[in-house]
Design an enzyme around this catalytic site. Structure first.
Site, PDB file in Angstrom:
ATOM      1  N   PHE A   1       0.854  -1.191   0.000  1.00 25.12           N
ATOM      2  CA  PHE A   1       0.000   0.000   0.000  1.00 25.12           C
ATOM      3  C   PHE A   1       0.886   1.235   0.000  1.00 25.12           C
ATOM      4  O   PHE A   1       1.833   1.321   0.786  1.00 25.12           O
ATOM      5  CB  PHE A   1      -0.907  -0.008   1.240  1.00 25.12           C
ATOM      6  CG  PHE A   1      -1.970  -1.070   1.158  1.00 25.12           C
ATOM      7  CD1 PHE A   1      -1.645  -2.396   1.340  1.00 25.12           C
ATOM      8  CD2 PHE A   1      -3.273  -0.736   0.853  1.00 25.12           C
ATOM      9  CE1 PHE A   1      -2.597  -3.398   1.216  1.00 25.12           C
ATOM     10  CE2 PHE A   1      -4.238  -1.722   0.728  1.00 25.12           C
ATOM     11  CZ  PHE A   1      -3.905  -3.051   0.910  1.00 25.12           C
TER      12      PHE A   1
ATOM     13  N   GLY B   1      -0.971   8.464  -0.028  1.00 25.38           N
ATOM     14  CA  GLY B   1      -0.445   9.764   0.420  1.00 25.38           C
ATOM     15  C   GLY B   1       1.059   9.819   0.199  1.00 25.38           C
ATOM     16  O   GLY B   1       1.589   9.365  -0.825  1.00 25.38           O
ATOM     17  N   LYS B   2       1.773  10.315   1.194  1.00 26.19           N
ATOM     18  CA  LYS B   2       3.221  10.527   1.026  1.00 26.19           C
ATOM     19  C   LYS B   2       4.019   9.231   0.985  1.00 26.19           C
ATOM     20  O   LYS B   2       5.208   9.245   0.657  1.00 26.19           O
ATOM     21  CB  LYS B   2       3.731  11.441   2.131  1.00 26.19           C
ATOM     22  CG  LYS B   2       3.161  12.858   2.002  1.00 26.19           C
ATOM     23  CD  LYS B   2       3.721  13.763   3.048  1.00 26.19           C
ATOM     24  CE  LYS B   2       3.172  15.173   2.855  1.00 26.19           C
ATOM     25  NZ  LYS B   2       3.448  16.025   4.008  1.00 26.19           N
TER      26      LYS B   2
ATOM     27  N   ASP C   1       4.854  -4.001   4.179  1.00 23.69           N
ATOM     28  CA  ASP C   1       4.884  -2.539   4.330  1.00 23.69           C
ATOM     29  C   ASP C   1       5.758  -1.927   3.237  1.00 23.69           C
ATOM     30  O   ASP C   1       6.846  -2.439   2.946  1.00 23.69           O
ATOM     31  CB  ASP C   1       5.488  -2.167   5.689  1.00 23.69           C
ATOM     32  CG  ASP C   1       4.431  -1.993   6.760  1.00 23.69           C
ATOM     33  OD1 ASP C   1       3.246  -2.271   6.502  1.00 23.69           O
ATOM     34  OD2 ASP C   1       4.801  -1.563   7.881  1.00 23.69           O
TER      35      ASP C   1
ATOM     36  N   GLY D   1      11.070  -5.473  17.403  1.00 20.19           N
ATOM     37  CA  GLY D   1      11.096  -4.628  18.602  1.00 20.19           C
ATOM     38  C   GLY D   1      10.885  -5.397  19.902  1.00 20.19           C
ATOM     39  O   GLY D   1      11.133  -4.859  20.979  1.00 20.19           O
TER      40      GLY D   1
ATOM     41  N   GLU E   1      -2.588  -4.909  13.334  1.00 20.81           N
ATOM     42  CA  GLU E   1      -1.505  -5.714  13.929  1.00 20.81           C
ATOM     43  C   GLU E   1      -1.989  -6.399  15.214  1.00 20.81           C
ATOM     44  O   GLU E   1      -1.623  -7.543  15.500  1.00 20.81           O
ATOM     45  CB  GLU E   1      -0.296  -4.831  14.213  1.00 20.81           C
ATOM     46  CG  GLU E   1       0.898  -5.595  14.746  1.00 20.81           C
ATOM     47  CD  GLU E   1       2.139  -4.733  14.819  1.00 20.81           C
ATOM     48  OE1 GLU E   1       2.929  -4.718  13.858  1.00 20.81           O
ATOM     49  OE2 GLU E   1       2.314  -4.042  15.850  1.00 20.81           O
TER      50      GLU E   1
HETATM   51  N1  UDP Z   1       0.431   3.540   4.750  1.00 22.87           N
HETATM   52  C1  UDP Z   1       0.275   4.367   3.634  1.00 22.87           C
HETATM   53  N2  UDP Z   1       0.044   5.698   3.834  1.00 22.87           N
HETATM   54  C2  UDP Z   1      -0.035   6.261   5.077  1.00 22.87           C
HETATM   55  C3  UDP Z   1       0.136   5.422   6.204  1.00 22.87           C
HETATM   56  C4  UDP Z   1       0.380   4.067   6.006  1.00 22.87           C
HETATM   57  O1  UDP Z   1       0.332   3.908   2.493  1.00 22.87           O
HETATM   58  O2  UDP Z   1      -0.230   7.485   5.177  1.00 22.87           O
HETATM   59  C5  UDP Z   1       0.674   2.102   4.536  1.00 22.87           C
HETATM   60  C6  UDP Z   1       2.089   1.816   4.027  1.00 22.87           C
HETATM   61  O3  UDP Z   1       2.068   0.670   3.215  1.00 22.87           O
HETATM   62  C7  UDP Z   1       2.835   1.527   5.307  1.00 22.87           C
HETATM   63  C8  UDP Z   1       1.788   0.777   6.101  1.00 22.87           C
HETATM   64  O4  UDP Z   1       0.541   1.397   5.754  1.00 22.87           O
HETATM   65  O5  UDP Z   1       3.990   0.746   5.041  1.00 22.87           O
HETATM   66  C9  UDP Z   1       1.990   0.796   7.617  1.00 22.87           C
HETATM   67  O6  UDP Z   1       1.980   2.128   8.091  1.00 22.87           O
HETATM   68  P1  UDP Z   1       3.200   2.738   8.931  1.00 22.87           P
HETATM   69  O7  UDP Z   1       4.473   2.416   8.237  1.00 22.87           O
HETATM   70  O8  UDP Z   1       2.915   4.172   9.207  1.00 22.87           O
HETATM   71  O9  UDP Z   1       3.125   1.949  10.275  1.00 22.87           O
HETATM   72  P2  UDP Z   1       4.340   1.583  11.225  1.00 22.87           P
HETATM   73  O10 UDP Z   1       4.793   0.242  10.741  1.00 22.87           O
HETATM   74  O11 UDP Z   1       5.389   2.642  11.074  1.00 22.87           O
HETATM   75  O12 UDP Z   1       3.688   1.566  12.572  1.00 22.87           O
END
Ligand code: UDP
Length: 290
Positions: free
Chosen positions: A58, A61-62, A147, A171, A239
Site C-alpha cells: 500500500f 499519500g506521502k 509494508d 522490537g 496488527e
Molecule cells: N500507509 C500508507 N500511507 C499512510 C500510512 C500508512 O500507504 O499514510 C501504509 C504503508 O504501506 C505503510 C503501512 O501502511 O507501510 C503501515 O503504516 P506505517 O508504516 O505508518 O506503520 P508503522 O509500521 O510505522 O507503525
C-alpha cells in the site's frame, strides 16, 4: 552386546547450526533464521512446481515515495527467478514509478481512496487483501503482504513459504510476553490476556497460502469492524487483530526478525543477516495525522 538406538542424524542430514536462537516452536513450526535452511535445495524443490507469489503493498499519500526502492530491491532479493505479481494499492496511480522487472514478474496498480487518518489506511488493508484474494484464487499459490516503507537487503525466498506465515517483530523478540504490546482491553476482539501469546508478530509482513491468508484477513476485518461499531480501536489496529488471530491459529512457519528489521535499530549478534528492513522515517512529516 546391547543394541544402541540410532540417535545421531544420518551424516547427509545436517541439523540446524543455530544454537543461539529458537528454531522450532512448541507446535513444531520452523522458525527461519540464517543458517537453518539450504536455499539451493529449497529452490530446487519449488522450481519444478512453477509456483507464483503475489505481493500486496500500500502506498497512500506521502508513502508513494517509498515505492521505487521497495520495487527495485524486491527485484534484487525477493523470490528471484520465480513468478512474482506485485499488487500496488495507491491513491496516486499516475505516480507509480516504472521499475524494470525480470520475465515472470509484474506489477498491477489498484486505485484506493486517500485518507486523513493513517490508522484507517492501515486498517483497510485487511479488507482489500481479503477481496484481492477472492479474485486471485486459482491464479496464485502464495501471498505476502508487506509494508512499503521498507527495502530488501538480502534473500527472501522459498524458505519463507508455508500455510500461514508470521514474522517476529524486531522490537519485542527479546522481551517477555507480558511486555508485548497486545491489545489488553477485554472489550476489544483483539484482546489477549497477560498469560497469552507466543511471539509478537509484525503487521508489516505476513503471508502464506491464499486460503489461509484469506481466512485471517476476513477474520481480522470482521473483528476490527465489530470493534469499531462498539467504539473501540485496538492498540495497533490490524496488527493487534493479527496477533490475536495467530495466537489462536498458530502459524505453520515463523520468520525471524531478519525478515522485518528496522533501520534505526542496531544489529544484535543473533541477526546475522537483515533481509528486509523498515526505513527510518519522520512520522510527523509523512503521515496525514500524527
Ligand atoms: N500507509 C500508507 N500511507 C499512510 C500510512 C500508512 O500507504 O499514510 C501504509 C504503508 O504501506 C505503510 C503501512 O501502511 O507501510 C503501515 O503504516 P506505517 O508504516 O505508518 O506503520 P508503522 O509500521 O510505522 O507503525
Amino acid at each position: 552386546m546391547s543394541m544402541r538406538p540410532e540417535i545421531c542424524p544420518p551424516p547427509w542430514i545436517i541439523p540446524p547450526r543455530r544454537r543461539d536462537v529458537v528454531t522450532v516452536t512448541p507446535w513444531l513450526a520452523p522458525v527461519v533464521w540464517d543458517g537453518t535452511f539450504d536455499p539451493v535445495l529449497l529452490d530446487g524443490l519449488y522450481r519444478p512446481r512453477n509456483i507464483s507469489v503475489a505481493v500486496t503493498v500500500f502506498a497512500v499519500g506521502k508513502y508513494i515515495r517509498f515505492l521505487e526502492a521497495f520495487l527495485q530491491t524486491a527485484e534484487q532479493h525477493f523470490f528471484v527467478g520465480f513468478n512474482v505479481h506485485v499488487y500496488i494499492f495507491t491513491d496516486q496511480p499516475n505516480e507509480v514509478p516504472r521499475v524494470h522487472m525480470a520475465p515472470g514478474r509484474q506489477v498491477t496498480v489498484r486505485s484506493v481512496p486517500s485518507s486523513r487518518r493513517w490508522q484507517e489506511i492501515s486498517a483497510r488493508r485487511m479488507e482489500l487483501i481479503q477481496t484481492l484474494i477472492e479474485e486471485l484464487r486459482n491464479h496464485m499459490d502464495y501471498i505476502f503482504c508487506l509494508d512499503v516503507d521498507s527495502q530488501f537487503h538480502g534473500r527472501w525466498g522459498t524458505e519463507s513459504l508455508g500455510g500461514l506465515v508470521g514474522v517476529i517483530h524486531p522490537g519485542y523478540y527479546r522481551d517477555r510476553r507480558t511486555k508485548f504490546p497486545y491489545e489488553r482491553r477485554p472489550e476489544s476482539r483483539a484482546y489477549l490476556a497477560p498469560e497469552d501469546g507466543d511471539f509478537y508478530y509484525c503487521g508489516g509482513a505476513f503471508g502464506g497460502q491464499l486460503q489461509e491468508v484469506h481466512l485471517m484477513a476476513k477474520t481480522c476485518r470482521r473483528d476490527f469492524e465489530a470493534d469499531a461499531r462498539g467504539g473501540i480501536e485496538a492498540a495497533w489496529q490490524e496488527e493487534s487483530h493479527l496477533n490475536r488471530y495467530m495466537w489462536i491459529h498458530k502459524p505453520t512457519k515463523v520468520l525471524s526478525p531478519e525478515y522485518l528489521w528496522q533501520d534505526f535499530k542496531s544489529r544484535e549478534p543473533e541477526i546475522r543477516l537483515v533481509r528486509f528492513s523498515g526505513v527510518t522515517k519522520n512520522y510527523a512529516e509523512i503521515r496525514p495525522n500524527t
